[in-house]
Design an enzyme around this catalytic site. Sequence first.
Site, PDB file in Angstrom:
ATOM      1  N   CYS A 136     -10.288   8.525  11.852  1.00 52.09           N
ATOM      2  CA  CYS A 136      -9.173   8.287  12.275  1.00 52.09           C
ATOM      3  C   CYS A 136      -8.215   9.430  12.615  1.00 52.09           C
ATOM      4  O   CYS A 136      -8.489  10.181  13.838  1.00 52.09           O
ATOM      5  CB  CYS A 136      -8.192   7.690  11.186  1.00 52.09           C
ATOM      6  SG  CYS A 136      -6.991   6.729  11.769  1.00 52.09           S
ATOM      7  N   LYS A 167       2.548   0.546  16.273  1.00 50.44           N
ATOM      8  CA  LYS A 167       1.420   0.669  15.551  1.00 50.44           C
ATOM      9  C   LYS A 167       0.165  -0.250  15.393  1.00 50.44           C
ATOM     10  O   LYS A 167       0.503  -1.465  15.477  1.00 50.44           O
ATOM     11  CB  LYS A 167       1.709   1.224  13.888  1.00 50.44           C
ATOM     12  CG  LYS A 167       0.853   1.399  12.989  1.00 50.44           C
ATOM     13  CD  LYS A 167       1.124   1.586  11.616  1.00 50.44           C
ATOM     14  CE  LYS A 167       0.269   1.803  10.799  1.00 50.44           C
ATOM     15  NZ  LYS A 167       0.671   2.089   9.468  1.00 50.44           N
ATOM     16  N   SER A 223      -5.503   1.721  11.660  1.00 46.95           N
ATOM     17  CA  SER A 223      -4.220   1.626  11.012  1.00 46.95           C
ATOM     18  C   SER A 223      -3.598   3.178  11.747  1.00 46.95           C
ATOM     19  O   SER A 223      -3.801   4.203  10.924  1.00 46.95           O
ATOM     20  CB  SER A 223      -4.146   1.713   9.584  1.00 46.95           C
ATOM     21  OG  SER A 223      -2.668   2.192   9.090  1.00 46.95           O
ATOM     22  N   HIS A 234     -10.975   2.542  10.302  1.00 42.19           N
ATOM     23  CA  HIS A 234     -11.131   3.118   8.901  1.00 42.19           C
ATOM     24  C   HIS A 234     -11.995   2.008   8.154  1.00 42.19           C
ATOM     25  O   HIS A 234     -11.714   1.332   7.486  1.00 42.19           O
ATOM     26  CB  HIS A 234      -9.837   3.044   8.065  1.00 42.19           C
ATOM     27  CG  HIS A 234      -8.838   4.006   8.348  1.00 42.19           C
ATOM     28  ND1 HIS A 234      -9.173   5.269   7.635  1.00 42.19           N
ATOM     29  CD2 HIS A 234      -7.710   4.428   8.914  1.00 42.19           C
ATOM     30  CE1 HIS A 234      -7.947   6.209   8.066  1.00 42.19           C
ATOM     31  NE2 HIS A 234      -7.370   5.453   8.713  1.00 42.19           N
ATOM     32  N   GLU A 271     -14.003   2.844   6.141  1.00 45.59           N
ATOM     33  CA  GLU A 271     -14.089   3.061   4.342  1.00 45.59           C
ATOM     34  C   GLU A 271     -13.139   2.221   3.451  1.00 45.59           C
ATOM     35  O   GLU A 271     -13.300   1.989   2.602  1.00 45.59           O
ATOM     36  CB  GLU A 271     -14.024   4.344   4.207  1.00 45.59           C
ATOM     37  CG  GLU A 271     -12.708   5.088   3.993  1.00 45.59           C
ATOM     38  CD  GLU A 271     -11.867   5.227   5.391  1.00 45.59           C
ATOM     39  OE1 GLU A 271     -10.906   5.850   5.579  1.00 45.59           O
ATOM     40  OE2 GLU A 271     -12.672   4.782   6.642  1.00 45.59           O
ATOM     41  N   ARG A 284       4.118  -0.118   1.883  1.00 46.77           N
ATOM     42  CA  ARG A 284       4.806   1.342   1.829  1.00 46.77           C
ATOM     43  C   ARG A 284       5.665   1.553   3.147  1.00 46.77           C
ATOM     44  O   ARG A 284       6.838   1.963   2.570  1.00 46.77           O
ATOM     45  CB  ARG A 284       3.735   2.338   1.719  1.00 46.77           C
ATOM     46  CG  ARG A 284       4.105   3.792   1.908  1.00 46.77           C
ATOM     47  CD  ARG A 284       3.062   4.687   2.433  1.00 46.77           C
ATOM     48  NE  ARG A 284       2.618   4.295   3.819  1.00 46.77           N
ATOM     49  CZ  ARG A 284       1.772   4.850   4.244  1.00 46.77           C
ATOM     50  NH1 ARG A 284       0.683   5.574   3.730  1.00 46.77           N
ATOM     51  NH2 ARG A 284       1.293   4.453   5.448  1.00 46.77           N
TER      52      ARG A 284
END
Length: 306
Positions: free
Chosen positions: A142, A163, A192, A235, A237, A249
Site C-alpha cells: 500500500c 478514498k 484502503s 491490503h 493481509e 475510526r
Amino acid sequence: MPIKIPTELPAFKVLSNENIFVMNDSRAKTQDIRPLKIAILNLMPKKILAENQLLRHLSNTPLQVEVKLIQTKSYVSQNTPIEHLEKFYTYFDDIKEEKFDGLIITGAPVEQMEFEDITYWNELTEIMEWSKSNIFSTLHICWGAQAGLYYHYNIPKYKLENKISGVFSHWVNDENADLTRGLDDVFHVPHSRHTEVKKEDINKISELEILSESKEAGIFIVATKNRRKIFFMGHPEYDRNTLKEEYLRDREKGDDVEIPQNYFVDNDINSTPKFTWRGSSNIIFGNWLNYCVYQNTPYDINEISE
C-alpha cells in the site's frame, strides 16, 4: 512454512489458536535446514495487529521462516506499548550489516503527506537503498508500495477525489506469472487509500510490469521482472474486520468517508463483514515466499548482492 517467532510474541498464541504451525527457537534449532530470513519494517500504527496479519500469511508451509521485526528510530509509535517494542523490535542500525532473503515494508496512514515531509522518510530511504544489495526480494504494501515506486523509479502518487475503501474484484494480466499463479480468473482484495499511482507512469519503466489490476481499484500488483521488488497497492493481509475498524475510526474523527464497498452485508455496518479474500491472499503471499524468495535466493545468504 512453520514460522519461528518468540513464544511471548502475541502472534504466537493467536496463530497457535488458529491451528497455524508456529515454532519456538528451541524446536527450530533441531532442524538441520537454513530458514528463510524475513525482515518486516512495520510502519503501521497498530503494530501488534499488523504482526498477526503478516505472520499468519508467512506461516504453515514446509520450510522455516525466521522473522526480524524492525521499527523506525526517527519516529516512535504512539499506538503500541513501548514494552512490546523494546522486547520484540530492533532498529535498522542493529541489522544493517546482515542480509535477508526477504523484506516486507508495510503501509502507513501518511499517504496524504508529501513523502519528504514524513518524519522517518530519510530513514526509510536509507533502508530502501540498503535493500538493493542486502535483500533478495522486497515486498512493499500500500503506502509502502507508493513510497518504493517513488524512491526507486520517481513514480508519483496522485490524490483521489474520494478514498478507495472496500473489497474489489481483480484479474490477472499474465496467467503464467509466478506471483499470480493459482489465482482464480476473478479474485478479491481489500483496498484502503486516499492516493493512487497511474498505469501510464508505470508503463514508462521497462523494468516494471503490472501483474494484476481492478476496474474499480486500479492497479494491484506491480513487480520488477526479476522479482527483486514487489509492490502491492492493496491490503491482501487484512483480517475480516480491518476495513470496518478503519471506517469506524475515520467516522469518529469526523472524516467524510463512505461505507467500504462490497464488504458489509447489505451495507449494514452492524453485520459481520464478508471475508472473500482469504484464499487469494494465502496464494499471493505463498507465491512470493516460494517463487520470488525460496526458489531463487542463494543458499549462502552472504551471496545476496545488487
